[in-house]
Design a protein around this motif. Structure first.
Motif, short mmCIF file in Angstrom:
data_model
loop_
_atom_site.label_atom_id
_atom_site.label_comp_id
_atom_site.label_asym_id
_atom_site.label_seq_id
_atom_site.Cartn_x
_atom_site.Cartn_y
_atom_site.Cartn_z
N ARG A 257 65.13 49.53 13.56
CA ARG A 257 65.06 49.96 14.86
C ARG A 257 63.98 49.67 15.97
O ARG A 257 64.54 49.55 17.06
CB ARG A 257 64.89 51.64 14.74
N ALA A 258 62.85 49.54 15.12
CA ALA A 258 61.82 49.08 16.06
C ALA A 258 62.07 47.67 16.61
O ALA A 258 61.74 47.35 17.78
CB ALA A 258 60.36 48.93 15.26
N MET A 259 62.55 46.69 15.56
CA MET A 259 63.00 45.47 16.34
C MET A 259 63.99 45.48 17.31
O MET A 259 63.72 44.41 18.19
CB MET A 259 63.75 44.60 14.83
N ARG A 260 64.83 46.32 17.15
CA ARG A 260 65.81 46.42 18.15
C ARG A 260 65.28 46.90 19.39
O ARG A 260 65.75 46.39 20.36
CB ARG A 260 67.01 47.25 17.67
N ALA A 261 64.51 47.70 19.38
CA ALA A 261 63.72 48.37 20.44
C ALA A 261 63.32 47.24 21.25
O ALA A 261 63.14 47.09 22.53
CB ALA A 261 62.95 49.22 20.15
N VAL A 262 62.26 46.27 20.56
CA VAL A 262 61.82 44.99 21.12
C VAL A 262 62.62 44.15 21.76
O VAL A 262 62.36 43.93 23.06
CB VAL A 262 60.99 44.42 20.12
N HIS A 263 63.77 44.08 21.39
CA HIS A 263 64.60 43.17 21.80
C HIS A 263 65.61 43.81 23.24
O HIS A 263 65.93 42.98 23.99
CB HIS A 263 65.60 42.59 20.82
N GLU A 264 65.67 45.10 23.05
CA GLU A 264 66.39 45.76 23.93
C GLU A 264 65.55 45.72 25.17
O GLU A 264 65.83 45.42 26.50
CB GLU A 264 66.65 47.27 23.65
N ARG A 265 64.10 45.96 25.03
CA ARG A 265 63.19 45.74 26.21
C ARG A 265 63.28 44.20 26.55
O ARG A 265 63.13 44.22 27.91
CB ARG A 265 61.77 46.20 25.71
N LYS A 266 63.26 43.31 25.99
CA LYS A 266 63.31 41.85 26.43
C LYS A 266 64.57 41.74 27.17
O LYS A 266 64.54 41.14 28.17
CB LYS A 266 63.27 41.21 25.13
N LEU A 267 65.86 42.28 26.78
CA LEU A 267 66.99 42.00 27.46
C LEU A 267 67.00 42.59 28.70
O LEU A 267 67.33 42.11 29.64
CB LEU A 267 68.03 42.58 26.38
N ALA A 268 66.25 43.87 28.78
CA ALA A 268 66.35 44.42 30.22
C ALA A 268 65.46 43.59 31.04
O ALA A 268 65.77 43.27 32.38
CB ALA A 268 65.76 45.87 29.97
#
Lengths: 175, 175
Positions: free
Chosen positions: B118-129
């Motif tokens: 989940r933490a990894m996903r969060a990092v990548h979601e921020r990056k995507l934004a």
DNA sequence: ATCCTCATGTAACCCGTTACATGATTAA
DNA sequence: TTAATCATGTAACGGGTTACATGAGGAT
């Protein structure tokens, strides 16, 4: 006890099984090097520091006349490792990808763009071959290494496909 | 004239348009930081070195009383940049991804694995934004920046999807 | 007035790689 | 017997980040 960057891989590798500095380096090269690497110049001094801090213990287990020190985690080391793994801190996320940088600036020499993309693809094809090699020759008792390998393979394949498609598209647009 | 790592971004950015050190930093943060970053502590000294080497020229163009030096590439600088872009050398490819490292070692604290993902996903979601933000607010006259942005978005989406699927799979397997 | 952005710089520190040095053991 | 692998280390160097210091100009 806050672990230094390199201490994270070292302690993790030792947690997976007692190891020498040499073995740690082999494991890192074979398994994590795709997203986290380490050199002897870091590993040996760091093992000393970790021992001073009481996070690991080195035991002399020579092979005949050949010196050999095998390291184990101490309870404090295990605790520090677990603390890091469970902590919710900002994650290190660094990358330097010269292929991407060249593609970014490829408008300076546009005739070269296709060549840049081919070079990028070549890098990722070599990487994929390495990852596939690991996949074959490894029994995955542990899920962590398996998952990171699968994600690594997936991302690499994605990049290769993107390179192929983009190359095709650019060639089509040229005419 | 072989360009140092940081000189590559600097010269490339100047080739895209004459800039101050400050502006180079802004552009790097906004465009290449996903695969290549630079700090003031590197940029300003490197600009001096590049000027000594005759690859760039700084011109004083203050804003009122505020000092301001705008840099241009010299012919030698342009040549060095083109040489780098066309050369067929081994490409720098470094990465440090702490999320991946934690996932790799997640067997040490298996209860945490889902949380790691989940933490990894969060990092990548921020990056995507962030990448999507750039995509919107930018007119892409140049293809290089456009291509790297698209690839960045694609890879990031791939990772997010993988995290989602894996999380689901692991939760299903638990029961 | 105050705060944000523009703008330039440096010093201390951390970290990491490369290259070198050394030697034992094992496989071909 | 020769080459590869096991094994440990260090010194020099290069590169990069962080934090700090300073101040002008523009917006609120």
């Amino acid at each position: 006890m806050e672990l230094s960057p390199t201490a994270k891989v070292i302690c993790g590798m030792i947690a997976f099984g007692r190891r020498t500095g040499y073995e740690i380096k082999q494991f890192v090269d074979k398994t994590t090097s795709n997203f986290w690497s380490a050199s002897y110049g870091q590993i040996y001094p760091e093992l000393k520091r970790l021992e001073d801090q009481g996070l690991v213990v080195g035991r002399e287990e020579p092979t005949g006349e050949r010196a050999r020190t095998v390291y184990d985690l101490t309870p404090a080391g295990q605790a520090a490792l677990e603390e890091w793994l469970t902590a919710d801190r900002v994650l290190i996320d660094e990358s330097r990808d010269e292929g991407m940088l060249k593609l970014f600036f490829s408008d300076v020499v546009p005739e070269q763009r296709i060549e840049n993309i081919r070079a990028m693809r070549a890098v990722h094809e070599r990487k994929l071959a390495v990852l596939r090699g690991i996949e074959e020759q490894t029994r995955f008792v542990r899920t962590g290494p398996y998952l990171t390998l699968q994600l690594g393979i997936g991302v690499t394949e994605f990049v290769i496909n993107w390179c192929e498609e983009t190359e095709r598209r650019l060639l089509a647009e040229e005419s």
